[in-house]
Design a protein around this motif. Structure first.
Motif, PDB file in Angstrom:
ATOM      1  N   PHE A  24       0.815  -1.211   0.000  1.00  0.00           N
ATOM      2  CA  PHE A  24       0.000   0.000   0.000  1.00  0.00           C
ATOM      3  C   PHE A  24       0.854   1.269   0.000  1.00  0.00           C
ATOM      4  CE2 PHE A  24      -2.466  -3.459   1.761  1.00  0.00           C
ATOM      5  CZ  PHE A  24      -3.602  -3.390   0.973  1.00  0.00           C
ATOM      6  N   CYS A 200      -2.783  -9.333   1.431  1.00  0.00           N
ATOM      7  CA  CYS A 200      -4.011  -9.482   2.226  1.00  0.00           C
ATOM      8  C   CYS A 200      -3.716  -9.373   3.713  1.00  0.00           C
ATOM      9  CB  CYS A 200      -4.684 -10.816   1.911  1.00  0.00           C
ATOM     10  SG  CYS A 200      -5.279 -10.954   0.212  1.00  0.00           S
ATOM     11  N   GLN A 202      -1.262  -7.631   5.028  1.00  0.00           N
ATOM     12  CA  GLN A 202      -1.036  -6.204   5.256  1.00  0.00           C
ATOM     13  C   GLN A 202      -2.357  -5.450   5.343  1.00  0.00           C
ATOM     14  OE1 GLN A 202       1.513  -4.883   2.062  1.00  0.00           O
ATOM     15  NE2 GLN A 202       3.224  -6.177   2.693  1.00  0.00           N
ATOM     16  N   TYR A 203      -3.304  -5.851   4.499  1.00  0.00           N
ATOM     17  CA  TYR A 203      -4.612  -5.189   4.465  1.00  0.00           C
ATOM     18  C   TYR A 203      -5.355  -5.377   5.782  1.00  0.00           C
ATOM     19  CZ  TYR A 203      -9.482  -4.290   3.181  1.00  0.00           C
ATOM     20  OH  TYR A 203     -10.773  -3.817   3.145  1.00  0.00           O
ATOM     21  N   LYS A 206      -3.827  -3.354   8.501  1.00  0.00           N
ATOM     22  CA  LYS A 206      -4.166  -1.940   8.341  1.00  0.00           C
ATOM     23  C   LYS A 206      -5.587  -1.668   8.851  1.00  0.00           C
ATOM     24  CE  LYS A 206      -4.681  -0.316   4.083  1.00  0.00           C
ATOM     25  NZ  LYS A 206      -6.012   0.329   3.972  1.00  0.00           N
ATOM     26  N   GLU A 207      -6.521  -2.530   8.462  1.00  0.00           N
ATOM     27  CA  GLU A 207      -7.894  -2.402   8.927  1.00  0.00           C
ATOM     28  C   GLU A 207      -7.986  -2.585  10.444  1.00  0.00           C
ATOM     29  OE1 GLU A 207     -10.985  -2.140   6.521  1.00  0.00           O
ATOM     30  OE2 GLU A 207      -9.190  -1.042   5.897  1.00  0.00           O
ATOM     31  N   MET A 304      -9.637  -3.138  -2.330  1.00  0.00           N
ATOM     32  CA  MET A 304      -8.733  -3.038  -1.173  1.00  0.00           C
ATOM     33  C   MET A 304      -7.927  -1.753  -1.211  1.00  0.00           C
ATOM     34  SD  MET A 304      -7.449  -6.996  -1.243  1.00  0.00           S
ATOM     35  CE  MET A 304      -6.071  -6.800  -0.128  1.00  0.00           C
ATOM     36  N   VAL A 305      -7.861  -1.131  -2.384  1.00  0.00           N
ATOM     37  CA  VAL A 305      -6.994   0.032  -2.564  1.00  0.00           C
ATOM     38  C   VAL A 305      -7.853   1.275  -2.805  1.00  0.00           C
ATOM     39  CG1 VAL A 305      -5.141   1.040  -3.929  1.00  0.00           C
ATOM     40  CG2 VAL A 305      -5.225  -1.436  -3.556  1.00  0.00           C
TER      41      VAL A 305
END
Length: 307
Positions: A24, A200, A202-203, A206-207, A304-305
């Protein structure tokens, strides 16, 4: 600089461990690629700024791969070997270990057998490669005391290079560049499977940090059972709740069968609350969307972005 004989010995005031960019963070490097090509660029550079800087925004992905990895005069063509020579005293030993892991050896005894090294010596080299961020030692999630330890290449640029360059050096040196690229192109989706899992992970972190999930988890990782065929891509959990994730980087939509399989595998774990996240490059079947359970979340890669 920090050795006893150094003029700076004892004068250190702080230290920084410089890590690669996340996916990201890396996407801001290039404006002229779509999000799918940016994911592949992240995979082949490992998020290292110097490698990201080699990618030319004015050329397509194919040309960039050819120019950077299949050109004997390019910066990236021998970069892993150059790094080993610069950083380590016995680069050939480390090269053999990395080659073994890249070709499927994941357990210490397998790597030791493949490289014909004593297990103790092999383990010493693996510790050093881990400290450099090239190799990572993994345990199954929720079972850190397990003897099912495996080793994987943490640096995805190394994974890409060792997967595709050494076996094609003869063809590259004879100018069969397009033929080599065609070989590589067909295997990029399978290479991207592990990269997508990392994206995923990392996502969801982040969330998690932004408090957008059902609960605040404190650890996340991959789980596998008796063999690597029985696995869950990501489990994120606290003491009472868990998110089970499946990550699919394919051109096919995720089907209800994949969701059902993930739910079935979750029955092996005793969490009070269970949630299921399905990540997909290419979306989801009509059946998935129609039968969506309350604890199931479908996440398409493009969503996701925030563009």
């Amino acid at each position: 600089m920090l050795g006893y004989q150094s003029p700076l010995y004892g004068r250190r005031t702080a230290q920084f461990k410089i890590k690669p960019f996340t996916f990201f963070e890396s996407i801001d490097f290039h404006k002229n690629f779509d999000i799918y090509d940016k994911a592949i660029i992240y995979g082949i550079t490992g998020g290292i700024p110097q490698y990201l800087a080699q990618i030319d925004d004015n050329k397509d992905l194919k040309t960039n791969i050819i120019d950077n990895f299949l050109n004997p005069n390019s910066y990236m063509f021998e970069e892993p070997l150059t790094l080993l020579k610069q950083e380590l005293r016995e680069p050939q030993m480390y090269n053999e270990i990395i080659t073994a892991i890249a070709n499927g050896s994941s357990k210490l005894n397998e790597i030791s057998t493949k490289t014909k090294m004593e297990t103790s010596a092999c383990n010493k080299y693996l510790i050093i490669l881990s400290s450099l961020g090239i190799v990572k030692k993994e345990y199954p999630m929720l079972n850190e005391n397990s003897k099912k330890t495996i080793y994987r290449l943490e640096d995805s640029m190394f994974r890409f290079w060792y997967k595709f360059i050494p076996e094609n050096v003869s063809l590259i040196s004879r100018g069969a560049i397009n033929r080599v690229y065609n070989r590589i192109e067909g295997q990029i989706p399978s290479f991207m499977g592990e990269v997508f899992e990392e994206i995923c992970k990392q996502y969801i972190w982040k969330e998690n940090i932004e408090e957008k999930l059902e609960f605040l988890f404190h650890k996340a990782g991959r789980w596998w059972g008796k063999n690597l065929e029985q696995e869950i891509d990501i489990i994120a959990c606290d003491d009472n709740s868990a998110i089970f994730c499946e990550c699919k980087w394919t051109n096919a939509q995720v089907t209800q069968k994949i969701i059902d399989g993930l739910v079935e595998k979750s029955l092996m774990f005793n969490f009070k609350e269970k949630y299921f996240y399905l990540f997909s490059k290419s979306g989801f079947s009509t059946e998935c969307v129609k039968n969506l359970g309350k604890n199931v979340k479908l996440i398409e890669f493009k969503d996701m972005v925030q563009v």
